[in-house]
Design a protein around this motif. Structure first.
Motif, PDB file in Angstrom:
ATOM      1  N   PHE A 132       0.848  -1.193   0.000  1.00 19.73           N
ATOM      2  CA  PHE A 132       0.000   0.000   0.000  1.00 19.73           C
ATOM      3  C   PHE A 132       0.884   1.244   0.000  1.00 19.73           C
ATOM      4  O   PHE A 132       1.711   1.421   0.895  1.00 19.73           O
ATOM      5  CB  PHE A 132      -0.919   0.022   1.224  1.00 19.73           C
ATOM      6  CG  PHE A 132      -1.977  -1.047   1.174  1.00 19.73           C
ATOM      7  CD1 PHE A 132      -3.187  -0.812   0.529  1.00 19.73           C
ATOM      8  CD2 PHE A 132      -1.750  -2.299   1.744  1.00 19.73           C
ATOM      9  CE1 PHE A 132      -4.159  -1.801   0.464  1.00 19.73           C
ATOM     10  CE2 PHE A 132      -2.718  -3.290   1.680  1.00 19.73           C
ATOM     11  CZ  PHE A 132      -3.926  -3.049   1.037  1.00 19.73           C
ATOM     12  N   GLY A 133       0.711   2.076  -1.017  1.00 21.11           N
ATOM     13  CA  GLY A 133       1.454   3.329  -1.060  1.00 21.11           C
ATOM     14  C   GLY A 133       0.834   4.315  -0.084  1.00 21.11           C
ATOM     15  O   GLY A 133      -0.388   4.388   0.059  1.00 21.11           O
ATOM     16  N   TRP A 134       1.705   5.039   0.619  1.00 21.35           N
ATOM     17  CA  TRP A 134       1.247   6.160   1.447  1.00 21.35           C
ATOM     18  C   TRP A 134       1.563   7.420   0.676  1.00 21.35           C
ATOM     19  O   TRP A 134       2.713   7.739   0.535  1.00 21.35           O
ATOM     20  CB  TRP A 134       1.927   6.184   2.823  1.00 21.35           C
ATOM     21  CG  TRP A 134       1.286   7.253   3.657  1.00 21.35           C
ATOM     22  CD1 TRP A 134       1.652   8.571   3.733  1.00 21.35           C
ATOM     23  CD2 TRP A 134       0.107   7.110   4.476  1.00 21.35           C
ATOM     24  NE1 TRP A 134       0.772   9.250   4.542  1.00 21.35           N
ATOM     25  CE2 TRP A 134      -0.176   8.382   5.008  1.00 21.35           C
ATOM     26  CE3 TRP A 134      -0.732   6.038   4.786  1.00 21.35           C
ATOM     27  CZ2 TRP A 134      -1.273   8.609   5.849  1.00 21.35           C
ATOM     28  CZ3 TRP A 134      -1.804   6.265   5.620  1.00 21.35           C
ATOM     29  CH2 TRP A 134      -2.068   7.541   6.145  1.00 21.35           C
ATOM     30  N   THR A 135       0.552   8.059   0.081  1.00 19.25           N
ATOM     31  CA  THR A 135      -0.842   7.824   0.319  1.00 19.25           C
ATOM     32  C   THR A 135      -1.650   8.204  -0.905  1.00 19.25           C
ATOM     33  O   THR A 135      -1.107   8.820  -1.832  1.00 19.25           O
ATOM     34  CB  THR A 135      -1.331   8.584   1.583  1.00 19.25           C
ATOM     35  OG1 THR A 135      -2.704   8.359   1.803  1.00 19.25           O
ATOM     36  CG2 THR A 135      -1.072  10.057   1.468  1.00 19.25           C
ATOM     37  N   PHE A 136      -2.929   7.917  -0.875  1.00 20.46           N
ATOM     38  CA  PHE A 136      -3.813   8.135  -2.008  1.00 20.46           C
ATOM     39  C   PHE A 136      -3.787   9.596  -2.493  1.00 20.46           C
ATOM     40  O   PHE A 136      -3.394   9.884  -3.621  1.00 20.46           O
ATOM     41  CB  PHE A 136      -5.218   7.713  -1.577  1.00 20.46           C
ATOM     42  CG  PHE A 136      -6.288   7.955  -2.589  1.00 20.46           C
ATOM     43  CD1 PHE A 136      -6.094   7.637  -3.924  1.00 20.46           C
ATOM     44  CD2 PHE A 136      -7.508   8.481  -2.188  1.00 20.46           C
ATOM     45  CE1 PHE A 136      -7.109   7.857  -4.858  1.00 20.46           C
ATOM     46  CE2 PHE A 136      -8.520   8.701  -3.110  1.00 20.46           C
ATOM     47  CZ  PHE A 136      -8.317   8.393  -4.443  1.00 20.46           C
ATOM     48  N   THR A 137      -4.196  10.502  -1.636  1.00 23.32           N
ATOM     49  CA  THR A 137      -4.142  11.935  -1.978  1.00 23.32           C
ATOM     50  C   THR A 137      -3.349  12.654  -0.891  1.00 23.32           C
ATOM     51  O   THR A 137      -3.178  12.127   0.202  1.00 23.32           O
ATOM     52  CB  THR A 137      -5.548  12.568  -1.991  1.00 23.32           C
ATOM     53  OG1 THR A 137      -6.082  12.506  -0.663  1.00 23.32           O
ATOM     54  CG2 THR A 137      -6.487  11.850  -2.958  1.00 23.32           C
ATOM     55  N   ASP A 138      -2.906  13.869  -1.180  1.00 23.48           N
ATOM     56  CA  ASP A 138      -2.354  14.690  -0.102  1.00 23.48           C
ATOM     57  C   ASP A 138      -3.394  14.723   1.007  1.00 23.48           C
ATOM     58  O   ASP A 138      -4.605  14.688   0.730  1.00 23.48           O
ATOM     59  CB  ASP A 138      -2.115  16.123  -0.610  1.00 23.48           C
ATOM     60  CG  ASP A 138      -1.027  16.187  -1.673  1.00 23.48           C
ATOM     61  OD1 ASP A 138      -0.144  15.316  -1.682  1.00 23.48           O
ATOM     62  OD2 ASP A 138      -1.081  17.128  -2.494  1.00 23.48           O
ATOM     63  N   ASN A 139      -2.944  14.809   2.254  1.00 23.88           N
ATOM     64  CA  ASN A 139      -3.936  14.839   3.332  1.00 23.88           C
ATOM     65  C   ASN A 139      -3.408  15.637   4.513  1.00 23.88           C
ATOM     66  O   ASN A 139      -2.426  16.362   4.385  1.00 23.88           O
ATOM     67  CB  ASN A 139      -4.359  13.414   3.702  1.00 23.88           C
ATOM     68  CG  ASN A 139      -3.226  12.598   4.300  1.00 23.88           C
ATOM     69  OD1 ASN A 139      -2.313  13.131   4.919  1.00 23.88           O
ATOM     70  ND2 ASN A 139      -3.295  11.286   4.125  1.00 23.88           N
ATOM     71  N   TRP A 140      -4.062  15.490   5.642  1.00 24.26           N
ATOM     72  CA  TRP A 140      -3.656  16.234   6.851  1.00 24.26           C
ATOM     73  C   TRP A 140      -2.632  15.382   7.588  1.00 24.26           C
ATOM     74  O   TRP A 140      -2.985  14.361   8.172  1.00 24.26           O
ATOM     75  CB  TRP A 140      -4.896  16.491   7.722  1.00 24.26           C
ATOM     76  CG  TRP A 140      -4.634  17.414   8.864  1.00 24.26           C
ATOM     77  CD1 TRP A 140      -4.411  18.762   8.795  1.00 24.26           C
ATOM     78  CD2 TRP A 140      -4.579  17.061  10.248  1.00 24.26           C
ATOM     79  NE1 TRP A 140      -4.220  19.264  10.063  1.00 24.26           N
ATOM     80  CE2 TRP A 140      -4.322  18.242  10.970  1.00 24.26           C
ATOM     81  CE3 TRP A 140      -4.727  15.874  10.953  1.00 24.26           C
ATOM     82  CZ2 TRP A 140      -4.206  18.270  12.360  1.00 24.26           C
ATOM     83  CZ3 TRP A 140      -4.611  15.894  12.337  1.00 24.26           C
ATOM     84  CH2 TRP A 140      -4.356  17.084  13.027  1.00 24.26           C
ATOM     85  N   GLU A 141      -1.379  15.829   7.498  1.00 22.26           N
ATOM     86  CA  GLU A 141      -0.280  15.010   8.012  1.00 22.26           C
ATOM     87  C   GLU A 141      -0.045  15.300   9.507  1.00 22.26           C
ATOM     88  O   GLU A 141       1.009  15.792   9.906  1.00 22.26           O
ATOM     89  CB  GLU A 141       0.963  15.239   7.145  1.00 22.26           C
ATOM     90  CG  GLU A 141       2.206  14.454   7.511  1.00 22.26           C
ATOM     91  CD  GLU A 141       2.025  12.952   7.740  1.00 22.26           C
ATOM     92  OE1 GLU A 141       1.264  12.324   6.995  1.00 22.26           O
ATOM     93  OE2 GLU A 141       2.648  12.442   8.683  1.00 22.26           O
ATOM     94  N   TRP A 142      -1.026  14.989  10.321  1.00 18.75           N
ATOM     95  CA  TRP A 142      -0.920  15.096  11.780  1.00 18.75           C
ATOM     96  C   TRP A 142      -0.342  16.439  12.222  1.00 18.75           C
ATOM     97  O   TRP A 142      -0.799  17.471  11.722  1.00 18.75           O
ATOM     98  CB  TRP A 142      -0.111  13.905  12.332  1.00 18.75           C
ATOM     99  CG  TRP A 142      -0.595  12.561  11.858  1.00 18.75           C
ATOM    100  CD1 TRP A 142       0.030  11.728  10.970  1.00 18.75           C
ATOM    101  CD2 TRP A 142      -1.826  11.877  12.224  1.00 18.75           C
ATOM    102  NE1 TRP A 142      -0.720  10.577  10.778  1.00 18.75           N
ATOM    103  CE2 TRP A 142      -1.858  10.649  11.530  1.00 18.75           C
ATOM    104  CE3 TRP A 142      -2.895  12.189  13.079  1.00 18.75           C
ATOM    105  CZ2 TRP A 142      -2.895   9.727  11.661  1.00 18.75           C
ATOM    106  CZ3 TRP A 142      -3.942  11.268  13.207  1.00 18.75           C
ATOM    107  CH2 TRP A 142      -3.928  10.062  12.507  1.00 18.75           C
ATOM    108  N   ALA A 143       0.680  16.423  13.066  1.00 16.28           N
ATOM    109  CA  ALA A 143       1.222  17.676  13.598  1.00 16.28           C
ATOM    110  C   ALA A 143       1.921  18.527  12.530  1.00 16.28           C
ATOM    111  O   ALA A 143       2.247  19.679  12.765  1.00 16.28           O
ATOM    112  CB  ALA A 143       2.175  17.387  14.747  1.00 16.28           C
TER     113      ALA A 143
END
Ligand code: LGS
Length: 493
Positions: free
Chosen positions: A443-454
């Motif tokens: 599984f590639g991280w990740t599908f779309t850009d997202n909210w990368e925690w901190a």
């Protein structure tokens, strides 16, 4: 822009058709990073909702209130994924969407159940196999407030097992791949030792008289192991036979190489670092049923002990090894406990070795470098030590300079750095499989850009670029999505 030939196959002829026809590939995500709808349709507050609404905690001051709007856009996302040819999708369930107050006696939010039913149905209808993570870091805030969350092993375990049971009952007819925890080690190291993730407690603020940092990090890890094992027991006893699925856990692991390969102290330090990072969870589950000797020697009774009952329960409590990996470090021996280093085995993690060799090409994210060789070694290290089927559940990178205004320029969508990252890691994966390592998914991280925690929205790990300022979070596929599609066509039989 279209990338009909994102990979032409010629340089890797010897790896063609290396992977079995039932090999799964796709993208991984986590609820708190993509769903948004943080308080919609009855969802309760999670510790990450609390964390990101606390000023100063997230780098760009952002919250995950909307994230990528995956809650509203799941149909569009499944269509997009399908266009990349994925065979599977790994996502997590938000506990506080299903049981808003978290506890075993608390009511279930049927609207939350319906959302995940819809998502799972949409995937299955489109021929995409769901891989479901029960816990990807978003503990219900109510449990944190009520009894300190995972610091209270017994109360927490009762609540977690009830939550797990609910998921098996409601979704297990269609979900055949369950992951109890995502990276229990990162959850506790970042949340309880460093304090840079929710619930933002820090061992280093309260050292004991000997100058050792407190035990919270290790207590939380113990709770994760024991509650994982109880959930697996319920699955195996009540659901497994009827539903015919598998259950396991996902651990983080970044390979460690000695800083000076000729110095026995550094060689030992590298092994110790792997044990503190990986064997901490893997030895109890897949190995001898207890923490590694190196950890006991260094941490003494700050490391909890397994009761006989716990040991028996934890040992063998996974059908597979879920593995997330990103990079490799050079590690150097240190002589005494020093800050976070004593949680990592008294080692210093470095970017270059004693001969000045770099651990790999830099990305936009300070800790991340492309280091495929270490990935190949890591797969073999895990296989040799545990001999258990491996599911690669996360692997990916940021590039440089993708934090731009929309529309993204061609150099951002033509993400050569990420393509090269995936290409080099997948070559290592295929070679390891050729050598007999049993790897069953990627599984590639990740599908779309997202909210990368901190790190907020600044670290873009996506294979699809998102315009976070647009109302509907417009998606722009990057070349890496098509590279993965084409390269897996080449690798899988
Ligand atoms: O977004 C997360 C990705 C990105 O990088 C995902 O939710 C997590 O499961 C996972 O931890 N992720 C991730 N991890 C890399 C951590 C490397 C830590 C190296 C620390 C060195 C000081």
């Amino acid at each position: 822009m279209s990338w009909t030939h994102a990979f032409d196959g010629s340089p890797d002829a010897e790896l063609k058709s290396t992977l079995p026809s039932d090999f799964h590939w796709g993208f991984a995500t986590a609820a708190a990073q993509v769903e948004g709808a943080w308080n919609k349709d009855g969802k309760g507050e999670s510790i990450w909702d609390r964390f990101c609404h606390t000023p100063g905690k997230v780098k760009d001051g952002s919250t995950n209130e909307d994230a990528t709007c995956a809650y509203d856009l799941y149909k569009q996302d499944v269509t997009l994924m399908k266009s990349f040819g994925v065979t599977a999708y790994r996502f997590s369930l938000a506990w506080s969407r299903l049981i808003p107050l978290g506890g075993a006696e608390e009511p279930v939010n049927e609207t939350g159940v319906e959302y995940y039913n819809n998502l799972i149905d949409e995937l299955v209808t489109n021929g995409i196999t769901p891989f479901v993570t029960l816990f990807h870091w978003d503990t219900p805030q109510a449990l944190e407030d009520r009894y300190g969350g995972m610091l209270n092993q017994d109360k927490y375990t009762t609540d977690f097992v009830r939550y797990a049971r609910l998921c098996f009952e409601r979704f297990g007819d269609r979900v055949k791949h369950w992951i109890t925890y995502n990276e229990p080690g990162v959850y506790t190291l970042a949340g309880y030792a460093a304090g840079v993730h929710a619930p933002a407690r820090s061992s280093f603020r309260d050292r004991n008289d000997e100058g050792d940092s407190s035990t919270e990090t290790f207590i939380v890890a113990h709770t994760e192991l024991v509650s994982h094992a109880h959930a697996v027991k319920v699955y195996r006893e009540v659901f497994k036979e009827k539903q015919g699925g598998q259950i396991g856990i996902t651990l983080h692991g970044n390979y460690s190489e000695p800083w000076d390969a000729n110095d026995p102290k550094d060689v030992a330090a590298a092994q110790r670092a792997r044990e503190f990072e990986i064997a901490w969870f893997a030895d109890p589950i897949y190995g001898h049923g207890d923490y590694p000797r190196s950890m006991r020697d260094q941490l003494g009774n700050r490391l909890p002990s397994f009761t006989d009952e716990e040991r028996a329960l934890v040992k063998g409590s996974s059908d597979f090894y879920g593995m997330n990996t990103y990079t490799t470090f050079f590690v150097r021996h240190l002589d005494g406990p020093a800050d976070i280093n004593d949680h990592l085995g008294n080692v210093e993690k470095l970017d270059t070795n004693s001969e000045g060799k770099s651990r790999g090409a830099e990305s936009d994210t300070y800790w991340l470098r492309t280091a495929p060789e270490g990935f190949g070694k890591l797969l073999r290290w895990i296989w040799d030590r545990y001999h258990v089927p491996i599911y690669m559940t996360e692997n990916g990178t940021t590039a440089k300079g993708e934090h731009v205004e929309a529309p993204p320029p061609e150099r951002v969508l033509n993400d050569t750095f990420r393509v090269e990252f995936f290409h080099s890691y997948l070559r290592e994966l295929a070679r390891a499989v050729q050598d007999g390592v049993d790897v069953r998914s990627y599984f590639g991280w990740t599908f779309t850009d997202n909210w990368e925690w901190a790190a907020g929205y600044e670290d873009r790990f996506g294979c699809t670029w998102i315009d976070f300022k647009s109302e509907h979070k417009t998606r722009y596929p990057k070349r890496s999505s098509y590279f993965l599609r084409d390269y897996f066509r080449h690798l899988i039989k």
